[in-house]
Design an enzyme around this catalytic site. Sequence first.
Site, PDB file in Angstrom:
ATOM      1  N   GLY A   1       0.827  -1.189   0.000  1.00 39.88           N
ATOM      2  CA  GLY A   1       0.000   0.000   0.000  1.00 39.88           C
ATOM      3  C   GLY A   1       0.861   1.237   0.000  1.00 39.88           C
TER       4      GLY A   1
ATOM      5  N   GLU B   1       0.423   5.381   1.257  1.00 37.28           N
ATOM      6  CA  GLU B   1      -0.437   6.200   2.093  1.00 37.28           C
ATOM      7  C   GLU B   1      -0.765   7.553   1.502  1.00 37.28           C
ATOM      8  OE1 GLU B   1       3.909   6.771   3.477  1.00 37.28           O
ATOM      9  OE2 GLU B   1       2.650   5.125   2.771  1.00 37.28           O
TER      10      GLU B   1
ATOM     11  N   HIS C   1      -2.316   0.060   8.615  1.00 41.09           N
ATOM     12  CA  HIS C   1      -1.002   0.701   8.465  1.00 41.09           C
ATOM     13  C   HIS C   1      -1.110   1.969   7.622  1.00 41.09           C
ATOM     14  CE1 HIS C   1       3.471   0.632   8.280  1.00 41.09           C
ATOM     15  NE2 HIS C   1       3.265   1.211   7.101  1.00 41.09           N
ATOM     16  N   GLU C   2      -1.739   1.855   6.451  1.00 42.52           N
ATOM     17  CA  GLU C   2      -1.822   3.028   5.578  1.00 42.52           C
ATOM     18  C   GLU C   2      -2.676   4.123   6.204  1.00 42.52           C
ATOM     19  OE1 GLU C   2       0.351   2.866   3.466  1.00 42.52           O
ATOM     20  OE2 GLU C   2       0.633   0.703   3.394  1.00 42.52           O
TER      21      GLU C   2
ATOM     22  N   HIS D   1      -0.689   6.132   8.711  1.00 41.68           N
ATOM     23  CA  HIS D   1       0.197   7.119   8.077  1.00 41.68           C
ATOM     24  C   HIS D   1      -0.454   8.498   7.990  1.00 41.68           C
ATOM     25  CE1 HIS D   1       3.992   5.453   6.850  1.00 41.68           C
ATOM     26  NE2 HIS D   1       3.450   4.393   6.275  1.00 41.68           N
TER      27      HIS D   1
ATOM     28  N   GLU E   1       7.732   5.087   9.182  1.00 36.83           N
ATOM     29  CA  GLU E   1       7.310   3.688   9.131  1.00 36.83           C
ATOM     30  C   GLU E   1       7.267   2.997  10.495  1.00 36.83           C
ATOM     31  OE1 GLU E   1       5.907   2.735   6.681  1.00 36.83           O
ATOM     32  OE2 GLU E   1       6.683   3.878   4.978  1.00 36.83           O
TER      33      GLU E   1
ATOM     34  N   ASP F   1      22.714   7.715   8.310  1.00 35.13           N
ATOM     35  CA  ASP F   1      23.283   8.933   7.743  1.00 35.13           C
ATOM     36  C   ASP F   1      23.005   8.992   6.249  1.00 35.13           C
ATOM     37  OD1 ASP F   1      24.622  11.233   7.266  1.00 35.13           O
ATOM     38  OD2 ASP F   1      26.630  10.401   7.489  1.00 35.13           O
TER      39      ASP F   1
ATOM     40  N   TYR G   1      10.549  -0.400   9.961  1.00 38.61           N
ATOM     41  CA  TYR G   1       9.175  -0.700  10.363  1.00 38.61           C
ATOM     42  C   TYR G   1       9.125  -1.371  11.733  1.00 38.61           C
ATOM     43  CZ  TYR G   1       7.624   0.058   5.463  1.00 38.61           C
ATOM     44  OH  TYR G   1       7.350   0.590   4.232  1.00 38.61           O
TER      45      TYR G   1
END
Length: 634
Positions: free
Chosen positions: A304, A306, A330-331, A334, A353, A403, A414
């Site tokens: 997916g 978002e 999850h989406e 977001h 995430e 970095d 995640y």
Amino acid sequence: MRRFAAPLALLLTSTACTTMEAAPAPVAAAADRMVSPILTSPEAVDTLTHAQPQVARVTHVALDLDLDFDAKRVGGTAELSVLAAPGAEEIVLDTNGLEIAQVTDGQGGALSHTVGEPVAEGGKGAPLTIRLDGAETLRIAYRAPADASALQWLSPEQTKGGVHPFLFSQGQAILNRSWIPTQDSPGIRQTWEARITAPAPLDVVMSGVRQGEPEDLGNGRRAFTFVMDKPVPPYLIAIAAGDIDFRAIGPRTGVWAEPATLDRAWREVNDTEEMVVAAEELYGEYRWGRYDMIVLPPAFPYGGMENPVMTFLTPTFIAGDRSNNGLVAHELAHSWSGNLVTNAVWGDSWLNEGVTTYFENRIVEAVYGKQRAEQEAALMFANIRETLAEVGEDAPGTALSTDGGYQLGSAIAYDKGAFFLRTVESVVGRERFDSWLRQWFDNHAFQPATSELFLADMMENLVQGEAEADALMLREWIFEPGLPANVAKPDPAAFAAVDAAVSAYAAEGTIPAGYAQWSSAERQRFLDNIPKQRTAEQLAALNEALGLSGTGNNEELFLWLELALANRYEPAVPQAEEFLAEVGRAKFVRPLFQVLWDQDEWGRPIAQRIYAETRDSYHAVTRGGVDRILGTEG
């Protein structure tokens, strides 16, 4: 955030979801548009953009584009609103393959511009430098290349309907510069609007609110208009066009899909309104108006995306029992973490995430119950352990904040990110943690953030005393590799019965009789933990007893195919070939090609044969990963 802003950042700071029911968003006058701040601390400098936002930045994008399905090209104009520091002479934009025809100011006067040399690696593209001559508005006439990496053009044969073509975009992380000339950095948020023309009878949706009904242009084409009146990172500007229909779920939720997919998609996501309510009860108001989704053709490379007011979803999550709806949670999450508060640089992508994955699990718990949430958390924890075992506990890419680059796989950004927040919650208590996270979203809404800013906010607004700070190990979690010793491990009882079944199968070959009654998380746990070396006879017996090749759940089917191909199980090859021809989701496609490639003289000819047939059907994201595996880059 003010503590981290230099004076120039203060200067630059000012005080979707197309549906039949959506009210048009109010179109703000230029002077009234919200302008997000630019962070200027060293860790907020984005090395993946050519832009110099501390000198001159884009605050608004107005697109007027035509979709040419025959040429597979997007072209038209982009009008950019610019905010420049006193004395700034030029602005630098990001492009990747764009053909720039002309640049003018708000009155139509030509502005000199140059396109620099493209950076070969990483998709950074070429800088477009424009002399401002005092202009506050830039109008760029341009055309995107036919191979724009953000866009995938599908032939009718690649759709469910088989009659009309399809187009979708995927902008994250830095792909949108291949079809929109702007400053393509997550730390440079912009409002936007768009007028898009497309051939009838195709519908167009975007990650903004449609303004009224499409306009019939009288030449076989229609025009669609969209507005996003809240500043978003430019990777969230998204478009899809095809033969799609809409069906409402709740008063502010609904789903688009091809007609042949719409019934199944609607049934699968029918809990979405309940999820939105649960999310608001946890962390505050949903600020985007509507929450709609579009289920795309299977070539979409991710589970997916978002995109605000119009989440893009793969059809591969549809299982018929909502067992994969953690993806929807999850989406949706977001909409707070990622869209509302966004990582300023991609080396801090865990801020999007990891926070979202934690939030997702809380939504799952609220809607589907604690047992399912704990099982899904246990699967996340296993992913972390597996990744660390593979790359090493001290691998630099296993720190949450890196970095200028990406973490080593989704298990870090995640899952490690989610377990960081689970650990903090376990130390300070859920009530205090939830109060802190809600204020984080409220106080940083529509702004970029960095890991240092996140840490400072925790220390100021959450942590109580030095002893608690030591117990939390915050800096170690964020900036050090590996998994800190204080990690709040998942409840071992979550999979106790499944783990016992794994042990029985490993020791005696006992196939669990209750497999069909297990949850999908339990079935995935079993398939992912049984012995990896199996004979053809053992695989045949497992498949016959559990119906693995006949499952309608693609997460489970993938695990079966991965196991079978790793053991050179010939009966699985035709199904794997069919699966790889129909599905473009990178999560499934890359590992299956990898496991075939790892089988040397047996698997490599199979991989090459399948890829020769499927490569052109994959999105650039998926294709690039498989190219590297098979050594076919370029």
